[in-house]
Design a protein around this motif. Structure first.
Motif, PDB file in Angstrom:
ATOM      1  N   ARG A   1      -7.209  27.861  68.213  1.00  0.00           N
ATOM      2  CA  ARG A   1      -6.283  27.609  69.318  1.00  0.00           C
ATOM      3  C   ARG A   1      -5.897  26.143  69.413  1.00  0.00           C
ATOM      4  NH1 ARG A   1      -7.255  31.673  74.112  1.00  0.00           N
ATOM      5  NH2 ARG A   1      -8.201  33.342  72.935  1.00  0.00           N
ATOM      6  N   LYS A   2      -6.767  25.255  68.964  1.00  0.00           N
ATOM      7  CA  LYS A   2      -6.550  23.813  69.132  1.00  0.00           C
ATOM      8  C   LYS A   2      -6.891  23.076  67.847  1.00  0.00           C
ATOM      9  CE  LYS A   2      -7.633  23.807  74.039  1.00  0.00           C
ATOM     10  NZ  LYS A   2      -8.429  23.214  75.094  1.00  0.00           N
ATOM     11  N   LEU A   3      -6.487  21.814  67.824  1.00  0.00           N
ATOM     12  CA  LEU A   3      -6.883  20.900  66.760  1.00  0.00           C
ATOM     13  C   LEU A   3      -7.735  19.808  67.390  1.00  0.00           C
ATOM     14  CD1 LEU A   3      -3.596  20.532  64.697  1.00  0.00           C
ATOM     15  CD2 LEU A   3      -5.614  21.873  64.138  1.00  0.00           C
ATOM     16  N   THR A   4      -8.793  19.433  66.698  1.00  0.00           N
ATOM     17  CA  THR A   4      -9.682  18.388  67.167  1.00  0.00           C
ATOM     18  C   THR A   4      -9.377  17.111  66.405  1.00  0.00           C
ATOM     19  OG1 THR A   4     -11.400  20.022  67.598  1.00  0.00           O
ATOM     20  CG2 THR A   4     -12.090  17.726  67.462  1.00  0.00           C
ATOM     21  N   PHE A   5      -9.089  16.045  67.142  1.00  0.00           N
ATOM     22  CA  PHE A   5      -8.861  14.719  66.575  1.00  0.00           C
ATOM     23  C   PHE A   5     -10.136  13.921  66.816  1.00  0.00           C
ATOM     24  CE2 PHE A   5      -4.742  16.415  67.396  1.00  0.00           C
ATOM     25  CZ  PHE A   5      -3.846  15.777  66.553  1.00  0.00           C
ATOM     26  N   SER A   6     -10.783  13.465  65.751  1.00  0.00           N
ATOM     27  CA  SER A   6     -12.023  12.712  65.943  1.00  0.00           C
ATOM     28  C   SER A   6     -12.041  11.460  65.079  1.00  0.00           C
ATOM     29  CB  SER A   6     -13.247  13.578  65.656  1.00  0.00           C
ATOM     30  OG  SER A   6     -13.242  14.015  64.325  1.00  0.00           O
TER      31      SER A   6
ATOM     32  N   ILE B   1      -8.779  15.419  61.478  1.00  0.00           N
ATOM     33  CA  ILE B   1      -8.001  16.339  62.296  1.00  0.00           C
ATOM     34  C   ILE B   1      -8.337  17.720  61.753  1.00  0.00           C
ATOM     35  CG2 ILE B   1      -5.720  17.039  63.069  1.00  0.00           C
ATOM     36  CD1 ILE B   1      -4.762  14.193  62.299  1.00  0.00           C
ATOM     37  N   ALA B   2      -8.943  18.543  62.586  1.00  0.00           N
ATOM     38  CA  ALA B   2      -9.424  19.848  62.114  1.00  0.00           C
ATOM     39  C   ALA B   2      -9.177  20.915  63.168  1.00  0.00           C
ATOM     40  CB  ALA B   2     -10.909  19.774  61.787  1.00  0.00           C
ATOM     41  N   THR B   3      -9.086  22.135  62.703  1.00  0.00           N
ATOM     42  CA  THR B   3      -8.899  23.262  63.608  1.00  0.00           C
ATOM     43  C   THR B   3     -10.213  23.614  64.293  1.00  0.00           C
ATOM     44  OG1 THR B   3      -8.122  25.530  63.761  1.00  0.00           O
ATOM     45  CG2 THR B   3      -9.268  24.943  61.766  1.00  0.00           C
TER      46      THR B   3
ATOM     47  N   ARG C   1      -2.054  32.414  64.641  1.00  0.00           N
ATOM     48  CA  ARG C   1      -2.578  31.086  64.993  1.00  0.00           C
ATOM     49  C   ARG C   1      -2.762  30.230  63.750  1.00  0.00           C
ATOM     50  NH1 ARG C   1      -7.379  32.798  69.161  1.00  0.00           N
ATOM     51  NH2 ARG C   1      -6.038  33.552  70.851  1.00  0.00           N
ATOM     52  N   ILE C   2      -3.291  30.825  62.696  1.00  0.00           N
ATOM     53  CA  ILE C   2      -3.503  30.082  61.453  1.00  0.00           C
ATOM     54  C   ILE C   2      -2.171  29.606  60.877  1.00  0.00           C
ATOM     55  CG2 ILE C   2      -4.244  30.346  59.040  1.00  0.00           C
ATOM     56  CD1 ILE C   2      -6.578  32.069  60.111  1.00  0.00           C
ATOM     57  N   LEU C   3      -1.169  30.458  60.914  1.00  0.00           N
ATOM     58  CA  LEU C   3       0.158  30.047  60.434  1.00  0.00           C
ATOM     59  C   LEU C   3       0.721  28.910  61.282  1.00  0.00           C
ATOM     60  CD1 LEU C   3       1.813  33.474  59.555  1.00  0.00           C
ATOM     61  CD2 LEU C   3       1.117  31.677  57.971  1.00  0.00           C
ATOM     62  N   ASP C   4       0.554  28.981  62.596  1.00  0.00           N
ATOM     63  CA  ASP C   4       1.025  27.913  63.483  1.00  0.00           C
ATOM     64  C   ASP C   4       0.319  26.596  63.166  1.00  0.00           C
ATOM     65  OD1 ASP C   4       2.685  29.727  64.739  1.00  0.00           O
ATOM     66  OD2 ASP C   4       1.391  29.982  66.505  1.00  0.00           O
ATOM     67  N   ILE C   5      -0.989  26.663  62.960  1.00  0.00           N
ATOM     68  CA  ILE C   5      -1.752  25.461  62.627  1.00  0.00           C
ATOM     69  C   ILE C   5      -1.290  24.887  61.298  1.00  0.00           C
ATOM     70  CG2 ILE C   5      -4.048  24.697  61.860  1.00  0.00           C
ATOM     71  CD1 ILE C   5      -5.184  26.415  64.149  1.00  0.00           C
ATOM     72  N   SER C   6      -1.147  25.734  60.314  1.00  0.00           N
ATOM     73  CA  SER C   6      -0.723  25.271  58.997  1.00  0.00           C
ATOM     74  C   SER C   6       0.664  24.636  59.056  1.00  0.00           C
ATOM     75  CB  SER C   6      -0.741  26.432  58.006  1.00  0.00           C
ATOM     76  OG  SER C   6      -0.591  25.956  56.702  1.00  0.00           O
ATOM     77  N   GLN C   7       1.565  25.237  59.811  1.00  0.00           N
ATOM     78  CA  GLN C   7       2.909  24.658  59.961  1.00  0.00           C
ATOM     79  C   GLN C   7       2.849  23.309  60.668  1.00  0.00           C
ATOM     80  OE1 GLN C   7       5.086  27.751  61.972  1.00  0.00           O
ATOM     81  NE2 GLN C   7       5.469  28.895  60.090  1.00  0.00           N
ATOM     82  N   CYS C   8       1.981  23.180  61.654  1.00  0.00           N
ATOM     83  CA  CYS C   8       1.809  21.902  62.344  1.00  0.00           C
ATOM     84  C   CYS C   8       1.313  20.829  61.374  1.00  0.00           C
ATOM     85  CB  CYS C   8       0.830  22.069  63.503  1.00  0.00           C
ATOM     86  SG  CYS C   8       0.539  20.563  64.453  1.00  0.00           S
ATOM     87  N   PHE C   9       0.346  21.188  60.550  1.00  0.00           N
ATOM     88  CA  PHE C   9      -0.143  20.236  59.545  1.00  0.00           C
ATOM     89  C   PHE C   9       0.973  19.852  58.583  1.00  0.00           C
ATOM     90  CE2 PHE C   9      -4.590  21.264  60.603  1.00  0.00           C
ATOM     91  CZ  PHE C   9      -5.160  20.017  60.469  1.00  0.00           C
TER      92      PHE C   9
ATOM     93  N   GLU D   1      -7.708  21.220  57.722  1.00  0.00           N
ATOM     94  CA  GLU D   1      -8.404  19.978  58.049  1.00  0.00           C
ATOM     95  C   GLU D   1      -7.889  18.837  57.174  1.00  0.00           C
ATOM     96  OE1 GLU D   1     -13.057  18.826  58.410  1.00  0.00           O
ATOM     97  OE2 GLU D   1     -12.474  19.865  56.576  1.00  0.00           O
ATOM     98  N   VAL D   2      -7.821  17.658  57.784  1.00  0.00           N
ATOM     99  CA  VAL D   2      -7.528  16.432  57.050  1.00  0.00           C
ATOM    100  C   VAL D   2      -8.616  15.438  57.423  1.00  0.00           C
ATOM    101  CG1 VAL D   2      -5.937  14.493  56.792  1.00  0.00           C
ATOM    102  CG2 VAL D   2      -5.037  16.800  57.007  1.00  0.00           C
ATOM    103  N   VAL D   3      -9.267  14.869  56.414  1.00  0.00           N
ATOM    104  CA  VAL D   3     -10.297  13.855  56.638  1.00  0.00           C
ATOM    105  C   VAL D   3      -9.847  12.584  55.939  1.00  0.00           C
ATOM    106  CG1 VAL D   3     -12.717  13.223  56.333  1.00  0.00           C
ATOM    107  CG2 VAL D   3     -12.098  15.612  56.732  1.00  0.00           C
TER     108      VAL D   3
END
Length: 174
Positions: free
Chosen positions: A119-124, A112-114, A35-43, A84-86
């Motif tokens: 499992r998901k990314l939060t956009f706030s 945008i943070a995990t 999951r962490i690899l998937d998130i990192s690749q998405c970023f 995370e990106v702020v």
């Protein structure tokens, strides 16, 4: 049944339980690392290029902004990953930006943070308003597989447009 038999049976059950727990731990660790690899690749592939594009536009126009990227170790062999990106933005032009905590608190913020389960990314989005003093917040969570370029672009566009709208509505005519 003797005490010795009872203790041996207990020891065998404890050993079996320990082995099952270790196997479950290994499986869980592998799932989380995936999951962490998937998130990192998405970023890396989708989110950061869009954020860098907005950053470039703001930089060329001379607007105040600050970008922070949070990282974590994805896996021992994979190296650090983005979690995370702020993005702080204030629609005023500046030649020498100041990044004190007081200034950052007054700025508009998108992040945008995990999520905690990876499992998901939060956009706030957070818009501090002066009149009346309040912080408007909007937050959505999306599965990593649902995130694409148009989703990220729409989120960043909404953030910049919203920040400009809030900024214009907060101005006081003298």
């Amino acid at each position: 049944m003797t005490i010795k038999d009872i203790l041996e049976e207990f020891s065998q059950k404890e050993e079996l339980h320990r082995q099952i727990m270790q196997e479950d731990e290994v499986k869980t660790r592998q799932v989380i690392e995936r999951r962490i690899l998937d998130i990192s690749q998405c970023f890396e592939a989708v989110i950061l290029p869009a954020v860098y594009s907005v950053e470039n536009d703001l930089q060329q126009a001379g607007y105040w902004y600050k970008l922070a990227i949070g990282r974590f170790a994805a896996a021992e062999s994979a190296g650090p990953g983005v979690r995370e990106v702020v993005f702080h933005f204030y629609p005023e032009r500046t030649d020498s930006p100041i990044y004190t905590q007081k200034v950052l608190d007054a700025a508009y913020k998108a992040s945008i943070a995990t999520t905690g389960d990876y499992r998901k990314l939060t956009f706030s989005i957070h818009f501090p308003r002066r009149l009346p003093p309040v912080v408007e917040k909007e937050e959505i969570a999306r599965a990593v597989s649902d995130i694409n370029q148009s989703v990220v672009d729409a989120f960043l566009e909404k953030f910049i447009k919203g920040a400009i709208d809030v900024y214009q509505s907060d101005r006081v005519l003298a």
